[in-house]
Design a protein around this motif. Sequence first.
Motif, PDB file in Angstrom:
ATOM      1  N   ASP A 121      33.558  30.709   4.615  1.00 22.99           N
ATOM      2  CA  ASP A 121      34.985  30.498   4.361  1.00 22.99           C
ATOM      3  C   ASP A 121      35.835  31.111   5.475  1.00 22.99           C
ATOM      4  OD1 ASP A 121      37.183  29.668   2.578  1.00 22.99           O
ATOM      5  OD2 ASP A 121      37.547  31.806   2.380  1.00 22.99           O
ATOM      6  N   ILE A 122      35.475  32.310   5.904  1.00 19.27           N
ATOM      7  CA  ILE A 122      36.217  32.982   6.978  1.00 19.27           C
ATOM      8  C   ILE A 122      36.039  32.233   8.298  1.00 19.27           C
ATOM      9  CG2 ILE A 122      36.416  35.102   8.323  1.00 19.27           C
ATOM     10  CD1 ILE A 122      37.513  35.284   5.492  1.00 19.27           C
ATOM     11  N   ALA A 123      34.812  31.747   8.557  1.00 15.28           N
ATOM     12  CA  ALA A 123      34.562  30.998   9.787  1.00 15.28           C
ATOM     13  C   ALA A 123      35.387  29.713   9.827  1.00 15.28           C
ATOM     14  CB  ALA A 123      33.073  30.677   9.907  1.00 15.28           C
ATOM     15  N   MET A 124      35.544  29.076   8.661  1.00 16.27           N
ATOM     16  CA  MET A 124      36.346  27.854   8.597  1.00 16.27           C
ATOM     17  C   MET A 124      37.823  28.173   8.830  1.00 16.27           C
ATOM     18  SD  MET A 124      36.588  25.048   5.490  1.00 16.27           S
ATOM     19  CE  MET A 124      37.438  26.189   4.422  1.00 16.27           C
ATOM     20  N   GLN A 125      38.310  29.255   8.231  1.00 19.58           N
ATOM     21  CA  GLN A 125      39.703  29.638   8.427  1.00 19.58           C
ATOM     22  C   GLN A 125      39.993  30.036   9.871  1.00 19.58           C
ATOM     23  OE1 GLN A 125      40.850  32.669   5.599  1.00 19.58           O
ATOM     24  NE2 GLN A 125      40.002  31.541   3.856  1.00 19.58           N
ATOM     25  N   GLY A 126      38.987  30.569  10.545  1.00 17.50           N
ATOM     26  CA  GLY A 126      39.156  30.953  11.941  1.00 17.50           C
ATOM     27  C   GLY A 126      38.877  29.836  12.920  1.00 17.50           C
ATOM     28  N   ASP A 134      33.975  23.313  11.571  1.00 18.80           N
ATOM     29  CA  ASP A 134      34.854  22.242  11.095  1.00 18.80           C
ATOM     30  C   ASP A 134      35.386  22.579   9.708  1.00 18.80           C
ATOM     31  OD1 ASP A 134      34.381  20.853  13.416  1.00 18.80           O
ATOM     32  OD2 ASP A 134      32.708  19.703  12.572  1.00 18.80           O
ATOM     33  N   SER A 135      36.627  22.205   9.470  1.00 16.89           N
ATOM     34  CA  SER A 135      37.290  22.539   8.206  1.00 16.89           C
ATOM     35  C   SER A 135      37.012  21.493   7.137  1.00 16.89           C
ATOM     36  CB  SER A 135      38.802  22.679   8.421  1.00 16.89           C
ATOM     37  OG  SER A 135      39.329  21.489   8.988  1.00 16.89           O
ATOM     38  N   GLN A 162      31.133  23.864   5.933  1.00 20.29           N
ATOM     39  CA  GLN A 162      31.129  25.184   5.316  1.00 20.29           C
ATOM     40  C   GLN A 162      29.809  25.428   4.579  1.00 20.29           C
ATOM     41  OE1 GLN A 162      34.375  25.777   2.600  1.00 20.29           O
ATOM     42  NE2 GLN A 162      33.950  27.954   2.291  1.00 20.29           N
ATOM     43  N   LYS A 163      29.367  24.420   3.842  1.00 16.83           N
ATOM     44  CA  LYS A 163      28.122  24.540   3.094  1.00 16.83           C
ATOM     45  C   LYS A 163      26.921  24.683   4.031  1.00 16.83           C
ATOM     46  CE  LYS A 163      25.399  22.188  -0.474  1.00 16.83           C
ATOM     47  NZ  LYS A 163      25.310  20.988  -1.366  1.00 16.83           N
ATOM     48  N   ASN A 164      26.899  23.908   5.105  1.00 19.43           N
ATOM     49  CA  ASN A 164      25.791  23.976   6.061  1.00 19.43           C
ATOM     50  C   ASN A 164      25.738  25.323   6.774  1.00 19.43           C
ATOM     51  OD1 ASN A 164      24.962  21.366   5.478  1.00 19.43           O
ATOM     52  ND2 ASN A 164      26.198  20.436   7.099  1.00 19.43           N
ATOM     53  N   TYR A 165      26.922  25.854   7.118  1.00 17.41           N
ATOM     54  CA  TYR A 165      26.966  27.158   7.778  1.00 17.41           C
ATOM     55  C   TYR A 165      26.433  28.242   6.847  1.00 17.41           C
ATOM     56  CZ  TYR A 165      28.871  31.355  10.006  1.00 17.41           C
ATOM     57  OH  TYR A 165      29.010  32.583  10.574  1.00 17.41           O
ATOM     58  N   ALA A 166      26.870  28.227   5.584  1.00 17.99           N
ATOM     59  CA  ALA A 166      26.416  29.231   4.615  1.00 17.99           C
ATOM     60  C   ALA A 166      24.921  29.106   4.364  1.00 17.99           C
ATOM     61  CB  ALA A 166      27.185  29.075   3.306  1.00 17.99           C
ATOM     62  N   LEU A 167      24.437  27.863   4.253  1.00 14.78           N
ATOM     63  CA  LEU A 167      23.005  27.644   4.014  1.00 14.78           C
ATOM     64  C   LEU A 167      22.178  28.097   5.213  1.00 14.78           C
ATOM     65  CD1 LEU A 167      20.761  26.521   2.213  1.00 14.78           C
ATOM     66  CD2 LEU A 167      21.145  24.271   3.263  1.00 14.78           C
ATOM     67  N   GLU A 196      32.013  37.105  16.761  1.00 13.04           N
ATOM     68  CA  GLU A 196      32.203  36.606  15.401  1.00 13.04           C
ATOM     69  C   GLU A 196      30.983  36.835  14.504  1.00 13.04           C
ATOM     70  OE1 GLU A 196      34.660  34.320  18.300  1.00 13.04           O
ATOM     71  OE2 GLU A 196      32.519  34.782  18.114  1.00 13.04           O
ATOM     72  N   ILE A 197      29.825  37.045  15.076  1.00 15.95           N
ATOM     73  CA  ILE A 197      28.605  37.120  14.269  1.00 15.95           C
ATOM     74  C   ILE A 197      28.088  38.544  14.127  1.00 15.95           C
ATOM     75  CG2 ILE A 197      26.830  36.907  16.072  1.00 15.95           C
ATOM     76  CD1 ILE A 197      26.955  34.969  12.721  1.00 15.95           C
ATOM     77  N   ILE A 198      28.544  39.468  14.953  1.00 16.55           N
ATOM     78  CA  ILE A 198      27.962  40.822  14.966  1.00 16.55           C
ATOM     79  C   ILE A 198      28.142  41.528  13.632  1.00 16.55           C
ATOM     80  CG2 ILE A 198      28.101  43.117  16.005  1.00 16.55           C
ATOM     81  CD1 ILE A 198      28.828  41.762  18.650  1.00 16.55           C
ATOM     82  N   GLY A 199      29.362  41.521  13.111  1.00 13.14           N
ATOM     83  CA  GLY A 199      29.617  42.186  11.834  1.00 13.14           C
ATOM     84  C   GLY A 199      28.819  41.582  10.701  1.00 13.14           C
TER      85      GLY A 199
END
Length: 255
Positions: free
Chosen positions: A122-127, A131-132, A137-142, A190-193
Motif C-alpha cells: 500500500d505504501i509503495a503504491m502511494q509512493g 502501478d496504482s 499491489q497484490k503482486n508486490y505483496a505476494l 525504499e526496500i531497506i527498512g
Amino acid sequence: MTRKKTANIDTRVLLVVLKKLKNAFTDLLPIVLVIAFFQLVVLRQPLPQLSEIIFGTILVIIGLSLFVQGLEMGLFPIGEAMAHALARKGSVFWLLFFAFALGFSTTVAEPALIAVSQEAADIAMQGNLIDSDKASQKNYALGLRLSVAFSVGIAILIGVLRILRGWPLHYLIISGYGIVMLMTTIAPAEIIGIAYDAGGVTTSTITVPLVAALGVGLASIIKGRNPLVDGFGLIAFASLMPIIFVIGYGLIIFS
C-alpha cells in the motif's frame, strides 16, 4: 467412586486452568503497569474507554494462556517427533527437505508477515513505486511474502545442516550480517527498512515454536550434539536470511 474420581479430575483441570491464567496475567502485568503509569502519572489523563480496555485485557489473558497451552501440547511435541523420526530414517535429503518445507510453510502462514506485506504494498503504491492498481499491489505483496518465506526455508535448511555438520554458529551469523551490510550499501532506499523489519516479523507465533522444537529434537538425537549448544540458533538464521532475500527482491523490483 466414579463421581469422586470425576470430581478430582475436574478439580485438577480447574487448578491447571487457573495456573495458566495466572501465568498469562503475570506475563502481561508489566505492560499494563507501564501503560497505566504513563497515562495516569505522565499524561495525567484517565484511561479512555476503560471498560473496553479491561474486557480486551481479559481476552488477551485468556488467549495467551490458550496459546501457550497449545504450544506445549501440539507444536513443540510434533516438531521434536518429526526431527526424531527423520533422523532415525537416516535420509539427509528428506530431513533437509522437511526443514525447508517447514520454514517456508510456517512463514507463509505468519499473520505478521501477511500484514506487513500488505502495508508495504500500500505504501509503495502511494509512493508511486508500483502501478496504482489492485493487481500490482497484490503482486508486490505476494512477491515480498514469498521472498521472505523462501528465505526462511533456506535459513532452516542451513541451520539443520549446521547441526548435522557441527559448523560453528557464530561464523555463519557473522558472515551473513557481513553480506547484509554490503547489500545495504547498494540497496534501494525504499526496500531497506522493509527488509530489516521482515527479519523480525518472520520469528513470530507460528514459526518460532516449530523451528525451535526441530532444532532441539534433532540435536538431542544426533550423537555428539548438545541440545543446549547445538539445538538453538535456527531462529537466528530465520531472522537473518529474510533481510538478504528482501534486499535482493528490492534490487530486482526497484532497479
